[in-house]
Design a protein around this motif. Structure first.
Motif, PDB file in Angstrom:
ATOM      1  N   UNK A  65      -1.379   9.321   2.719  1.00 23.06           N
ATOM      2  CA  UNK A  65      -2.876   9.533   1.869  1.00 23.06           C
ATOM      3  C   UNK A  65      -3.358  10.935   2.021  1.00 23.06           C
ATOM      4  N   UNK A  66      -3.094  11.600   3.309  1.00 21.78           N
ATOM      5  CA  UNK A  66      -3.537  13.124   3.350  1.00 21.78           C
ATOM      6  C   UNK A  66      -2.795  13.872   2.202  1.00 21.78           C
ATOM      7  N   UNK A  67      -1.684  13.696   2.016  1.00 21.77           N
ATOM      8  CA  UNK A  67      -0.837  14.287   0.931  1.00 21.77           C
ATOM      9  C   UNK A  67      -1.858  14.380  -0.357  1.00 21.77           C
ATOM     10  N   UNK A  68      -2.153  13.258  -0.773  1.00 19.13           N
ATOM     11  CA  UNK A  68      -3.048  13.003  -1.957  1.00 19.13           C
ATOM     12  C   UNK A  68      -4.412  13.665  -1.958  1.00 19.13           C
ATOM     13  N   UNK A  69      -5.121  13.700  -0.491  1.00 18.45           N
ATOM     14  CA  UNK A  69      -6.160  14.554  -0.412  1.00 18.45           C
ATOM     15  C   UNK A  69      -5.888  16.135  -0.079  1.00 18.45           C
ATOM     16  N   UNK A  70      -4.568  16.586  -0.525  1.00 20.31           N
ATOM     17  CA  UNK A  70      -4.443  17.968  -0.351  1.00 20.31           C
ATOM     18  C   UNK A  70      -4.207  18.355   1.202  1.00 20.31           C
ATOM     19  N   UNK A  71      -4.018  17.649   1.873  1.00 14.49           N
ATOM     20  CA  UNK A  71      -4.086  17.990   3.454  1.00 14.49           C
ATOM     21  C   UNK A  71      -2.845  17.628   3.950  1.00 14.49           C
ATOM     22  N   UNK A 117       1.133  -1.183  -0.160  1.00 12.13           N
ATOM     23  CA  UNK A 117       0.049   0.073  -0.028  1.00 12.13           C
ATOM     24  C   UNK A 117       0.949   1.265  -0.084  1.00 12.13           C
ATOM     25  N   UNK A 118       1.926   1.384   0.706  1.00 14.38           N
ATOM     26  CA  UNK A 118       2.720   2.400   0.775  1.00 14.38           C
ATOM     27  C   UNK A 118       3.585   2.717  -0.394  1.00 14.38           C
ATOM     28  N   UNK A 119       4.086   1.594  -0.830  1.00 10.39           N
ATOM     29  CA  UNK A 119       4.593   1.475  -2.413  1.00 10.39           C
ATOM     30  C   UNK A 119       3.546   2.135  -3.411  1.00 10.39           C
ATOM     31  N   UNK A 120       2.597   1.705  -3.440  1.00 10.62           N
ATOM     32  CA  UNK A 120       1.488   2.065  -4.499  1.00 10.62           C
ATOM     33  C   UNK A 120       1.106   3.852  -4.267  1.00 10.62           C
ATOM     34  N   UNK A 121       1.008   4.120  -2.743  1.00 12.37           N
ATOM     35  CA  UNK A 121       0.824   5.583  -2.596  1.00 12.37           C
ATOM     36  C   UNK A 121       2.020   6.237  -3.250  1.00 12.37           C
ATOM     37  N   UNK A 122       3.247   6.033  -3.031  1.00 12.81           N
ATOM     38  CA  UNK A 122       4.101   6.684  -3.314  1.00 12.81           C
ATOM     39  C   UNK A 122       4.759   6.796  -4.702  1.00 12.81           C
ATOM     40  N   UNK A 123       4.030   5.764  -5.523  1.00 14.86           N
ATOM     41  CA  UNK A 123       4.271   5.909  -6.925  1.00 14.86           C
ATOM     42  C   UNK A 123       3.457   7.252  -7.785  1.00 14.86           C
ATOM     43  N   UNK A 124       2.543   7.862  -6.824  1.00 16.94           N
ATOM     44  CA  UNK A 124       2.042   8.819  -7.468  1.00 16.94           C
ATOM     45  C   UNK A 124       0.977   8.419  -8.577  1.00 16.94           C
ATOM     46  N   UNK A 125       0.557   7.273  -8.701  1.00 15.03           N
ATOM     47  CA  UNK A 125      -0.365   6.627  -9.767  1.00 15.03           C
ATOM     48  C   UNK A 125      -1.712   6.287  -9.010  1.00 15.03           C
ATOM     49  N   UNK A 126      -2.100   7.128  -7.847  1.00 15.99           N
ATOM     50  CA  UNK A 126      -3.264   6.663  -7.080  1.00 15.99           C
ATOM     51  C   UNK A 126      -4.368   7.692  -7.565  1.00 15.99           C
ATOM     52  N   UNK A 127      -5.410   7.027  -7.911  1.00 15.34           N
ATOM     53  CA  UNK A 127      -6.608   7.807  -8.514  1.00 15.34           C
ATOM     54  C   UNK A 127      -7.377   8.575  -7.147  1.00 15.34           C
ATOM     55  N   UNK A 128      -7.737   9.617  -7.155  1.00 13.82           N
ATOM     56  CA  UNK A 128      -8.528  10.449  -6.056  1.00 13.82           C
ATOM     57  C   UNK A 128      -9.975  10.463  -6.556  1.00 13.82           C
ATOM     58  N   UNK A 129     -10.982  10.171  -5.792  1.00 10.96           N
ATOM     59  CA  UNK A 129     -12.267  10.133  -5.982  1.00 10.96           C
ATOM     60  C   UNK A 129     -12.936  10.840  -5.163  1.00 10.96           C
ATOM     61  N   UNK A 130     -13.201  12.243  -5.277  1.00 11.00           N
ATOM     62  CA  UNK A 130     -13.634  13.030  -4.420  1.00 11.00           C
ATOM     63  C   UNK A 130     -14.886  13.107  -4.703  1.00 11.00           C
TER      64      UNK A 130
END
Length: 497
Positions: free
Chosen positions: A470-476, A333-346
């Motif tokens: 995760x919060x970095x991806x959520x702009x928080x 999960x951490x490697x997937x998050x750090x890859x920068x290819x995670x989709x955000x569904x707000x």
């Protein structure tokens, strides 16, 4: 204010101030020198004027006995020579009669020291005496003693003939001449020459500072482009030159190219590391799942007459397999998050419902640990815009982390605080807290607090690192406040819907 000026502007301002000060000093010094030279020449030219008048005029030759006639004489002489003012003073310096109109003379007495100095040492010119018409000014003068002849053998000092050279009328006419058109034109040409010289010096300074400005502009563009040289064209600097600024520019270019190459290599290595980590985690999952499945089957099919030691070994193996699977899942999960290819569904959802759902997952575990779970305010009806799945993962990790650090009898609180267009979400516990020297490292991978409650082998230590990503991806962002022995508080900001 000075910090906002460029190097050229600072140099130009400094040059202008220095140039202006030098010009003022030169003009002042030249005017003073010219005035002193003029006074010296005038005083030397008219040095014997008073003496000649005393010797040649009958009213003064034998002594002064008729002051009215002397005043008329002074008036006549002033009409013939408007540049002179005539005064007769007694041996103490008191003014007895003069040529000026009534009310013009403001002094009743003049200092005799400069008069005697001119009589005795007339080679040290110019010598200034007090101006009877002005209490603050001094003028050049001519002076001669006047004696009364009581008899042929004895003379008595009756006073001094005091002649001001360049009187008030002369000063008025001279000031008018100085303000004439010819002098104004000369002054204008002189000023124009100085301005031209100043502009020439500024142009020379501009030539010298232009390379520095170009270098500074280039560095600002590179900084704005996050040091990505593909977006900025480096300024070419001449090679065969002894100009230190050009040499500095070439060195800076070489340094930037080297840094850019190293950054690209680091990014490439980091991408390879993440890819390897993701593949490794994926490859480990299949055999681990198979191993865990067979261990569970063996554990369920364990005969009743099996020895206790075999049952214990099997339980330990199964527990370790579960722990290893949990660790690999976190690494993946951490490697997937750090890859920068995670989709955000707000999406728009109720934050209170999500908080109660998260607490419900840990209700049994919290009850077993003797920890109270609660939400503040109890009726929490706030709509937010975020990725509900990722925010749930963050809250789950923080609650799980709080349970490991909170002893029996403690509490874990999810608190919501509205702040304008945002909502502050806090996860607070009354646990053991975090040491001050450890707070800066709690979001690092593999960090586990030294004062965690229970067995440290039941978790992988990547929960807070995953929350951070995760919060970095959520702009928080996530902030932590803790006091050892009193508890810890994590807080983040969410956007209202």
């Amino acid at each position: 204010m000075l910090n906002r000026l460029s190097l050229y502007q600072k140099l130009a301002a400094s040059l202008f101030l220095i140039f202006s000060a030098v010009i003022v000093l030169i003009v002042s010094w030249s005017q003073t020198l010219e005035q002193v030279s003029q006074h010296q020449a005038q005083q030397k030219l008219h040095l014997q004027l008073a003496e000649h008048l005393v010797v040649d005029n009958p009213l003064l030759k034998e002594g002064v006995y008729d002051y009215n006639a002397l005043e008329n004489l002074f008036h006549t002489l002033m009409l013939l020579g408007p540049a002179f003012e005539f005064y007769f003073v007694d041996p103490s310096g008191e003014i007895l009669t003069y040529s000026a109109p009534k009310g013009k003379v403001t002094r009743k007495k003049v200092d005799l020291v400069p008069l005697l100095a001119l009589i005795e040492h007339n080679n040290k010119l110019p010598i200034y005496g007090q101006d009877p018409r002005n209490l603050d000014k001094e003028k050049i003068f001519s002076v001669a003693p006047v004696y009364s002849h009581e008899n042929q053998q004895q003379k008595h000092l009756q006073g001094y003939l005091y002649i001001i050279i360049g009187g008030e009328a002369y000063d008025t006419i001279f000031s008018r001449i100085q303000s004439s058109d010819a002098l104004m034109i000369t002054a204008m040409w002189f000023s124009a020459g100085l301005v031209f010289l100043l502009l020439l010096l500024l142009a020379i300074f501009r030539t010298f500072t232009q390379p520095i400005q170009s270098l500074a502009t280039q560095l600002k563009k590179i900084e704005a482009a996050q040091f990505d040289l593909t977006q900025v064209k480096l300024t070419p600097w001449p090679n065969n030159t002894h100009n230190e600024i050009h040499q500095l520019g070439r060195s800076v270019n070489q340094m930037l190219v080297r840094i850019d190459s190293q950054l690209k290599q680091l990014k490439h290595n980091d991408a390879q590391r993440r890819e390897l980590l993701a593949h490794l985690s994926h490859d480990l999952r299949t055999p681990l799942a198979s191993l865990q499945g067979y261990l569970e089957l063996l554990n369920q099919a364990m005969p009743e007459d099996a020895c206790v030691q075999q049952a214990d070994y099997l339980a330990i193996s199964l527990n370790n397999a579960k722990q290893l699977k949990n660790l690999i899942d976190q690494i993946f999960e951490l490697a997937h998050l750090e890859s920068g290819q995670v989709a955000i569904n707000n999406e728009r959802f109720n934050l209170g419902e999500l908080m109660y759902d998260c607490l419900a997952k840990f209700a049994l575990k919290a009850e077993q640990a003797g920890v109270t779970l609660k939400v503040e305010p109890h009726i929490c009806d706030f709509m937010v815009l975020s990725d509900i799945a990722k925010l749930e993962r963050v809250l789950s990790n923080l609650i799980d982390n709080a349970l490991r650090h909170t002893p029996s009898g403690g509490s874990i609180t999810l608190r919501v605080i509205p702040q304008g267009q945002k909502i502050k979400l806090q996860v607070c516990d009354t646990g053991t807290g975090i040491k001050a020297e450890e707070i800066d490292y709690i979001f690092d991978a593999r960090y586990r607090a030294s004062n965690a409650q229970g067995c440290k082998k039941t978790h992988g230590g990547l929960g807070l690192a995953i929350c951070k990503q995760l919060l970095k991806l959520l702009h928080s962002d996530i902030q932590v406040y803790s006091q050892l022995g009193k508890g810890t508080q994590f807080e983040m900001l969410l956007m209202k819907s």
